[in-house]
Design a protein around this motif. Structure first.
Motif, PDB file in Angstrom:
ATOM      1  N   ASN A 176       2.626   1.659  -3.454  1.00 13.47           N
ATOM      2  CA  ASN A 176       1.856   2.133  -4.384  1.00 13.47           C
ATOM      3  C   ASN A 176       1.377   3.609  -4.128  1.00 13.47           C
ATOM      4  O   ASN A 176       1.233   4.279  -5.367  1.00 13.47           O
ATOM      5  CB  ASN A 176       0.549   1.224  -4.467  1.00 13.47           C
ATOM      6  CG  ASN A 176       0.343   0.186  -5.322  1.00 13.47           C
ATOM      7  OD1 ASN A 176       1.082   0.122  -6.198  1.00 13.47           O
ATOM      8  ND2 ASN A 176      -0.104  -1.127  -4.952  1.00 13.47           N
ATOM      9  N   ARG A 177       1.455   4.025  -3.020  1.00  7.95           N
ATOM     10  CA  ARG A 177       1.230   5.685  -2.945  1.00  7.95           C
ATOM     11  C   ARG A 177       2.427   6.328  -3.394  1.00  7.95           C
ATOM     12  O   ARG A 177       2.273   7.353  -4.079  1.00  7.95           O
ATOM     13  CB  ARG A 177       0.861   6.002  -1.477  1.00  7.95           C
ATOM     14  CG  ARG A 177      -0.134   5.401  -0.836  1.00  7.95           C
ATOM     15  CD  ARG A 177      -0.675   5.941   0.516  1.00  7.95           C
ATOM     16  NE  ARG A 177       0.226   5.584   1.599  1.00  7.95           N
ATOM     17  CZ  ARG A 177       0.014   4.313   2.397  1.00  7.95           C
ATOM     18  NH1 ARG A 177      -1.305   3.888   1.931  1.00  7.95           N
ATOM     19  NH2 ARG A 177       0.477   4.021   3.124  1.00  7.95           N
ATOM     20  N   LEU A 213       6.639   8.343   2.906  1.00  5.10           N
ATOM     21  CA  LEU A 213       6.125   8.901   1.350  1.00  5.10           C
ATOM     22  C   LEU A 213       6.509  10.396   1.248  1.00  5.10           C
ATOM     23  O   LEU A 213       6.722  10.721   0.094  1.00  5.10           O
ATOM     24  CB  LEU A 213       4.515   8.797   1.558  1.00  5.10           C
ATOM     25  CG  LEU A 213       3.783   9.240   0.317  1.00  5.10           C
ATOM     26  CD1 LEU A 213       4.395   8.446  -0.976  1.00  5.10           C
ATOM     27  CD2 LEU A 213       2.319   9.196   0.567  1.00  5.10           C
ATOM     28  N   ASP A 264       0.733  -1.257  -0.066  1.00  3.12           N
ATOM     29  CA  ASP A 264       0.052   0.056   0.051  1.00  3.12           C
ATOM     30  C   ASP A 264       0.679   1.109  -0.059  1.00  3.12           C
ATOM     31  O   ASP A 264       0.534   2.519  -0.696  1.00  3.12           O
ATOM     32  CB  ASP A 264      -1.108   0.067   1.309  1.00  3.12           C
ATOM     33  CG  ASP A 264      -1.933  -0.856   1.152  1.00  3.12           C
ATOM     34  OD1 ASP A 264      -2.317  -1.333  -0.072  1.00  3.12           O
ATOM     35  OD2 ASP A 264      -2.540  -1.446   2.177  1.00  3.12           O
TER      36      ASP A 264
END
Length: 334
Positions: free
Chosen positions: A169-170, A270, A166
């Motif tokens: 993918n961000r 991120l 997850d």
């Protein structure tokens, strides 16, 4: 189809091929080093009885995407310009078209780690590099959750970590669109790191049995029901990064993979990745990951009547509309 009306005309051939890049120092010919292009061109000169230094018949391949050392291709495309007379030399005693004869002879002569899928006369306007609409790469990883299959060691990277898909993918989503990938790539002299990514995502391959547990085939069903024959397909459980773009700069895919993996194992967050996207500058923390997991999977081309216009348009200057940043298109696109 390309036409040849006299001996001054040349035929452009399209060659589709695949190779295991593990024992090659990349695609491009280099002196005294084993490369894919070098092996194929050497074989062509031998089959067609052309001297290696013949200026009138160089037998020089132009490729859709130059792969780096250790990188594989399951679907690579290149083109070759050749005179009709020289092409006919491939026929010999074979009673087949010249392109078919060349395909057969080349496949027999090439080493086991290169496979020729097909050779044909290219449509008018075709350019293996500049006519391409997009290229697709896949990077394969066996993480801690995967069952490591030693047979795949040459095309899958094994890491002893759990990956957060997850989070990865961000990060990957931030690469989609037209961006300057200067944080993740090196331009050729006079080139640019501006590229347009169309799709980029991480996924885990579902665990699938080679023999299904149900179906119309009674024998297969009976074998599957016993349990002993429900063997997984080779890629079951692997983590794969798929990225599609108009072209790629040097080391771009492997550097993006490395950065996403750093996010996936929790070493980076991120915001760090987004900062790298916002400031296209190499600073040492986003080098390329190991090459063996990367494979060029597909090269897409437009309809035949659009090949020439695509090749002309792709040579235009790239520009980032929001910043005005531009650069000449890299003539050695990957």
């Amino acid at each position: 189809m390309s036409e040849t009306t006299n001996e001054t005309c040349r035929i452009r051939l399209r060659i589709d091929l695949a190779y295991d890049g593990g024992a090659f120092f990349g695609w491009a010919t280099q002196p005294a080093i084993r490369t894919v292009q070098g092996e194929i061109e050497t074989a062509l000169h031998r089959i067609l009885h052309v001297e290696a230094d013949d200026p009138d018949e160089p037998l020089r391949l132009v490729v859709a995407g130059r792969t780096d050392t250790g990188v594989h291709a399951s679907h690579q495309v290149c083109h070759l310009d050749i005179s009709p007379t020289v092409l006919e030399r491939a026929v010999g005693h074979m009673q087949v078209p010249a392109t078919t004869a060349l395909e057969h002879r080349l496949q027999r002569l090439l080493p086991h780690d290169i496979a020729v899928h097909r050779i044909g006369v290219a449509p008018t306007g075709f350019d293996a590099r500049f006519s391409a609409l997009e290229r697709t790469y896949v990077y394969r990883i066996a993480d801690r959750e995967s069952e490591v299959d030693p047979r795949l060691a040459g095309c899958v990277l094994h890491i002893d970590d759990d990956l957060d898909l997850d989070a990865m993918n961000r990060a990957a989503a931030a690469t989609i669109g037209l961006h300057d990938f200067g944080s993740f790539a090196t331009p050729n002299p006079g080139g640019t790191t501006i590229r347009e990514v169309k799709r980029a995502f991480w996924t885990r391959v579902p665990s699938r049995p080679l023999i299904p547990d149900e179906g119309s085939d009674t024998v297969a069903s009976d074998m599957a029901a016993s349990g002993a024959y429900i063997v997984p397909t080779l890629e079951s459980g692997l983590v794969c990064f798929t990225i599609v773009a108009d072209a790629f700069a040097r080391n771009m895919v492997r550097s993006l993979v490395n950065a996403c993996v750093q996010v996936g194992i929790g070493k980076r967050d991120l915001d760090w990745f987004l900062g790298k996207m916002a400031t296209p500058k190499r600073e040492g923390s986003t080098g390329p990951i190991a090459p063996q997991g990367l494979t060029l999977e597909h090269v897409a081309y437009p309809a035949d009547d659009l090949l020439a216009s695509r090749a002309q348009a792709i040579r235009a200057v790239r520009t980032l509309p929001d910043t005005g940043t531009s650069g000449t298109r890299d003539t050695q696109e990957r």
